[in-house]
Design a protein around this motif. Structure first.
Motif, PDB file in Angstrom:
ATOM      1  N   LYS A   1      32.622 -16.639  69.355  1.00 15.33           N
ATOM      2  CA  LYS A   1      32.742 -15.682  70.450  1.00 15.33           C
ATOM      3  C   LYS A   1      32.421 -16.370  71.772  1.00 15.33           C
ATOM      4  O   LYS A   1      31.332 -16.910  71.949  1.00 15.33           O
ATOM      5  CB  LYS A   1      31.798 -14.496  70.230  1.00 15.33           C
TER       6      LYS A   1
ATOM      7  N   VAL B   1      28.153 -18.390  69.174  1.00  9.92           N
ATOM      8  CA  VAL B   1      28.307 -17.831  70.514  1.00  9.92           C
ATOM      9  C   VAL B   1      28.292 -18.971  71.518  1.00  9.92           C
ATOM     10  O   VAL B   1      27.379 -19.800  71.522  1.00  9.92           O
ATOM     11  CB  VAL B   1      27.185 -16.826  70.841  1.00  9.92           C
TER      12      VAL B   1
ATOM     13  N   VAL C   1      33.026 -10.238  76.331  1.00 11.69           N
ATOM     14  CA  VAL C   1      33.696 -11.223  75.486  1.00 11.69           C
ATOM     15  C   VAL C   1      35.041 -11.600  76.090  1.00 11.69           C
ATOM     16  O   VAL C   1      35.877 -10.736  76.356  1.00 11.69           O
ATOM     17  CB  VAL C   1      33.901 -10.679  74.060  1.00 11.69           C
TER      18      VAL C   1
ATOM     19  N   LYS D   1      37.645 -14.098  71.201  1.00 13.10           N
ATOM     20  CA  LYS D   1      37.078 -14.149  69.862  1.00 13.10           C
ATOM     21  C   LYS D   1      38.008 -14.994  69.011  1.00 13.10           C
ATOM     22  O   LYS D   1      39.190 -14.690  68.889  1.00 13.10           O
ATOM     23  CB  LYS D   1      36.952 -12.751  69.260  1.00 13.10           C
TER      24      LYS D   1
ATOM     25  N   GLU E   1      32.700 -15.521  63.245  1.00  9.98           N
ATOM     26  CA  GLU E   1      33.654 -15.742  64.325  1.00  9.98           C
ATOM     27  C   GLU E   1      33.031 -16.663  65.365  1.00  9.98           C
ATOM     28  O   GLU E   1      31.817 -16.907  65.359  1.00  9.98           O
ATOM     29  CB  GLU E   1      34.073 -14.426  64.989  1.00  9.98           C
TER      30      GLU E   1
END
Length: 393
Positions: free
Chosen positions: A344, A305, A143, A146, A342
Motif C-alpha cells: 500500500k 506500507v 491510499v 494498492k 498487499e
C-alpha cells in the motif's frame, strides 16, 4: 525580588520540598499508617498518578511552554520570541522545572538571549509538528496505489497493478544476472533493523483497545523479537532490535521512533533494511482478511506500507523505498503465496521512511489474529529476508 535565576530556582526547589513534606504528612495522618509500610511500588503501578507523571516528564520543550502560556498567564512570553539553545546544566534544570524565559529575570540581557522569528517560520515549525503528530493515527491515510500479487480481473484496475507481476519477474531475472549467485558474505554488524513505533499494540486483547498499558510493551514487541531470533539462529543474520517504548504519549509516537531510527542507522553502518513492525487494526474486518493458510497452518498476513513525497515532510528518495517494497513483495509471493496481503502506497504520510532507502512499515496481521499466527508469519518472513540478502538485496 530575585536578582538572578539561580536564586529563584533554589526558592522553587525549597517550595516544592515543603509542599511535598506537607502533602506526605497529610496522607500519613489521614490513613494512619507507618511510612515503612507504604506500598509505594503498588501505589504507583495501580493508580493513575504514575501515568500523569509520565505524561508530564515526557512533555517536550514546545508543549511545556504551551502549557505554561495557557495555564500560567504571569509568564509573559511573546509568541514571536524563541529561547536560544540552553547549554548550561543550570539552564537545563531551570527550564525543566520552571519554564520561564531568561528575560523574566534579566531585562538588560533580554536582547542577547532571545531572537525574533518570522511568523512564516513559526507557522512552518507548527505545521511540521502537527504533521508528525498526525502520523500516529492511521485512520485518515490516503491510499494512492494498492499493489496486490493477485492477477487483475477488472478492466478498471490501475495499469501498474496489472503489470506488477511481469515487471517484478523481469526485475528479479535482471538482478540475478547482475549478481551471479550467492554472495556468501559473513556479517559482523547488524544488517536488519527492527523497531516499533506503536510499542503497546496487542493481539486478541479487546480489554484496552488491543493495547498494553501506557509505558508497557505489547505483543508486537514479541513479534519483533521472534523475527530477530529467527534471523540470528537459522540464517546467521545479525539484527538490531529496539524495544524502546515510543507511545507513552500516542500523538508523539513517530517523533520518538524517529530518534530511535536515527540512532539505529548511526550505530549500524552495514544496515541494509529497516522495518517498523505494527499490528493492524481494521474496523469491522473479519479474520479472513488478515489470515492465510500455509503448509496446513494459519498464518497472519503481512501488509507492506510505503510512503511518498506528497505529505509536506522531506522524503525525496521515496521511489527507492517503493522499489524495495515491490521486490520484497515479489519474493514473499514467490516463496510463500498468500503471506503478502498487499503493498500500500500512502499519499499523506511519511512514517520516518526518509531515514533509509529500504525503510518500510509492516502490518503483521490484525486484532483478529493470535500472537502465534503472527510469529508463524515471521518464521516465513525471515526466510524471505534471508533470500533478499543472499541475492544482494
Amino acid at each position: 525580588m530575585f536578582k538572578n535565576r539561580s536564586n529563584f530556582l533554589i526558592s522553587v526547589l525549597i517550595l516544592y520540598a515543603i509542599l511535598l513534606l506537607i502533602f506526605g504528612t497529610l496522607i500519613i495522618n489521614k490513613y494512619n499508617f507507618s511510612v515503612k509500610r507504604i506500598p509505594l511500588g503498588e501505589f504507583f503501578k495501580e493508580s493513575n498518578l504514575s501515568y500523569y507523571l509520565l505524561e508530564l516528564v515526557y512533555l517536550d520543550d514546545f508543549h511545556s511552554k504551551l502549557v505554561l502560556k495557557k495555564g500560567f498567564p504571569v509568564v509573559r512570553v511573546s509568541p514571536n520570541l524563541v529561547l536560544e539553545e540552553v547549554v548550561s546544566k543550570t539552564d537545563i534544570v531551570f527550564n525543566f522545572i520552571v519554564g520561564l524565559p531568561p528575560s523574566f529575570f534579566n531585562k538588560e540581557g533580554r536582547q542577547k538571549e532571545v531572537r525574533k522569528v518570522s511568523s512564516s517560520s513559526m507557522e512552518e515549525m507548527n505545521n511540521e509538528q502537527e504533521k508528525l503528530e498526525t502520523e500516529s493515527s492511521h485512520q485518515d491515510e490516503r491510499v494512492e496505489i494498492k499493489l496486490s500479487q493477485q492477477k487483475s480481473t477488472s478492466q478498471g484496475d490501475d495499469s501498474e497493478t496489472k503489470n506488477l507481476l511481469n515487471y517484478l519477474e523481469e526485475l528479479e531475472i535482471k538482478r540475478k544476472e547482475d549478481i551471479g549467485g550467492d554472495r556468501g558474505q559473513e556479517f559482523t554488524t547488524p544488517v536488519v533493523g527492527i523497531y516499533h513505533t506503536h510499542t503497546a499494540e496487542n493481539y486478541e486483547d479487546p480489554t484496552n483497545d488491543f493495547r498494553a498499558l501506557p509505558g508497557e510493551k505489547g505483543d508486537v514487541v514479541a513479534v519483533g523479537k521472534h523475527l530477530t531470533e529467527r534471523l540470528k539462529k537459522y540464517y546467521n543474520i545479525p539484527v538490531a532490535h529496539s524495544t524502546e517504548v515510543h507511545d507513552r504519549t500516542y500523538a508523539r509516537s513517530y517523533i520518538r521512533s524517529l530518534e530511535t531510527g536515527e540512532k539505529m542507522i548511526e550505530e549500524n553502518s552495514e544496515l541494509e533494511m529497516l522495518f517498523d513492525i505494527h499490528r493492524d487494526a481494521i474496523p469491522n474486518a473479519t479474520k479472513d482478511l488478515t489470515t492465510t493458510t500455509i503448509d496446513g497452518e494459519e498464518v497472519a498476513k503481512v501488509m507492506i506500507v510505503v510512503t511518498n513525497n506528497n505529505y509536506g515532510l522531506p522524503h525525496s528518495e521515496w521511489q527507492k523505498n517503493f522499489e524495495f517494497a515491490k521486490r520484497l513483495a515479489h519474493q514473499m509471493e514467490r516463496k510463500y503465496p498468500g503471506l503478502l496481503r498487499e503493498v500500500k502506497l500512502i499519499d499523506n504520510r511519511r512514517y520516518n521512511q526518509h531515514l533509509h532507502p529500504h525503510a518500510l512499515l509492516l502490518e503483521v496481521g490484525g486484532t483478529e489474529n493470535t500472537l502465534e499466527e503472527a510469529k508463524r508469519a515471521m518464521d516465513l518472513f525471515a526466510d524471505v529476508i534471508a533470500s533478499m540478502i543472499e541475492q544482494g538485496i
